[in-house]
Design a protein around this motif. Sequence first.
Motif, PDB file in Angstrom:
ATOM      1  N   GLN A 242       0.822  -1.212   0.000  1.00  0.00           N
ATOM      2  CA  GLN A 242       0.000   0.000   0.000  1.00  0.00           C
ATOM      3  C   GLN A 242       0.851   1.255   0.000  1.00  0.00           C
ATOM      4  O   GLN A 242       2.069   1.193   0.209  1.00  0.00           O
ATOM      5  CB  GLN A 242      -0.913  -0.004   1.219  1.00  0.00           C
TER       6      GLN A 242
ATOM      7  N   HIS B 256       0.306   5.690   1.007  1.00  0.00           N
ATOM      8  CA  HIS B 256      -0.590   6.745   1.491  1.00  0.00           C
ATOM      9  C   HIS B 256      -0.236   8.057   0.805  1.00  0.00           C
ATOM     10  O   HIS B 256       0.936   8.331   0.550  1.00  0.00           O
ATOM     11  CB  HIS B 256      -0.456   6.926   2.997  1.00  0.00           C
TER      12      HIS B 256
ATOM     13  N   GLU C 276       3.950   8.029   8.344  1.00  0.00           N
ATOM     14  CA  GLU C 276       3.853   7.177   9.521  1.00  0.00           C
ATOM     15  C   GLU C 276       5.212   6.701   9.999  1.00  0.00           C
ATOM     16  O   GLU C 276       6.201   6.786   9.265  1.00  0.00           O
ATOM     17  CB  GLU C 276       2.919   5.985   9.256  1.00  0.00           C
TER      18      GLU C 276
ATOM     19  N   HIS D  53       4.736   0.369   0.798  1.00  0.00           N
ATOM     20  CA  HIS D  53       5.177  -0.465   1.920  1.00  0.00           C
ATOM     21  C   HIS D  53       4.228  -1.615   2.186  1.00  0.00           C
ATOM     22  O   HIS D  53       3.074  -1.590   1.758  1.00  0.00           O
ATOM     23  CB  HIS D  53       5.341   0.383   3.182  1.00  0.00           C
TER      24      HIS D  53
ATOM     25  N   GLU E  24       2.478   2.072  15.843  1.00  0.00           N
ATOM     26  CA  GLU E  24       2.525   2.983  14.700  1.00  0.00           C
ATOM     27  C   GLU E  24       2.051   4.367  15.122  1.00  0.00           C
ATOM     28  O   GLU E  24       0.965   4.509  15.683  1.00  0.00           O
ATOM     29  CB  GLU E  24       1.640   2.459  13.569  1.00  0.00           C
TER      30      GLU E  24
HETATM   31 ZN    ZN Z   1       0.604   2.183   5.953  1.00  0.00          ZN
END
Ligand code: ZN
Length: 316
Positions: free
Chosen positions: A100, A102, A119, A177, A187
């Motif tokens: 995925q 972001h 993140e 990632h 996280e």
């Molecule tokens: Zn992620």
Amino acid sequence: MSKISPVRLSPALKEYIWGGTKLKTDYNKKTALETVAESWELSAHPDGESKITGGPYDGLKLSEYISLCGADILGNNCEKHDHFPILIKLIDAHSDLSFQVHPSDEYALKNEGEYGKTEMWYILDCEDGASLYYGFKRDITKDELKAAIKSGTLTDLLNRVPVHSGDVFFIPSGTVHAIGAGILICEIQQNSNTTYRVYDYDRKDKNGQTRPLHIEKALEVSDLKKTGPAKPPKKGSDVVLAKCEYFTVRKITANGDHEIDISKSSFHSLIAVKGAGSLEINGETVNFIKGDSIFIPAQDGKYRVKGDCELILTHI
Ligand code: ZN
């Protein structure tokens, strides 16, 4: 208990197809759910808010508690953000997560009506041989990425990194990632739930459905440059794990008694990830065990952490 007293939070729990049982067995999450993929420990996101537990604000959602007490409990550094800026989760990847990416703030605000997502992962625990993917091994082109997604060879382009507990990974928005099976993570991320899924191992959920992919958007937001190796975190009792425009994350290791400064610039979020102890501030004491989440309103002063424990401290 006053407006500047620390509060305890209970998380919103999420059951996704890749989750396991370690958040229940090892991190004291009480739930009837069979598996827990994520616990949202500090969240004012409408998809799953943390709630205050105990004291005069018991049962309020984090956002309700903030509106009741006023934005000054968040601190001056939060003034530049229209929404509560961060989201902190514990993640139990029993199976592999999807590949995925972001979006950035700019793209997400325009297309999704929320922040983008940068993140950071702190590896709490992992099985022998566990690994994750993040960033490309070399500079690539959009056509190469498109072709690799289509032919199922995306992993050839990505860095695959073996992980150990205590490792830290900083994942700026745009970095492709995937968290691998057997990894438990704390996280810290921007307050966003926008994920563009690129590849999901063709898995089906309980109802025989595959999860949607978002390849076009992923191609638009992916950073195609090479990503270098992560730096190993420094050692010490109070170490900065990551610092960016959105958050600062520190690891506090207390053996006995540890003093921490707090100011009006930001609230402090503490997540207990090892051991147990107590927090003392303004004459009040809050006990905690592994898995607990505590929010301390912004204020000038100091607090003490006592016990034999490891805490993830996040401020803005
Ligand atoms: Zn992620």
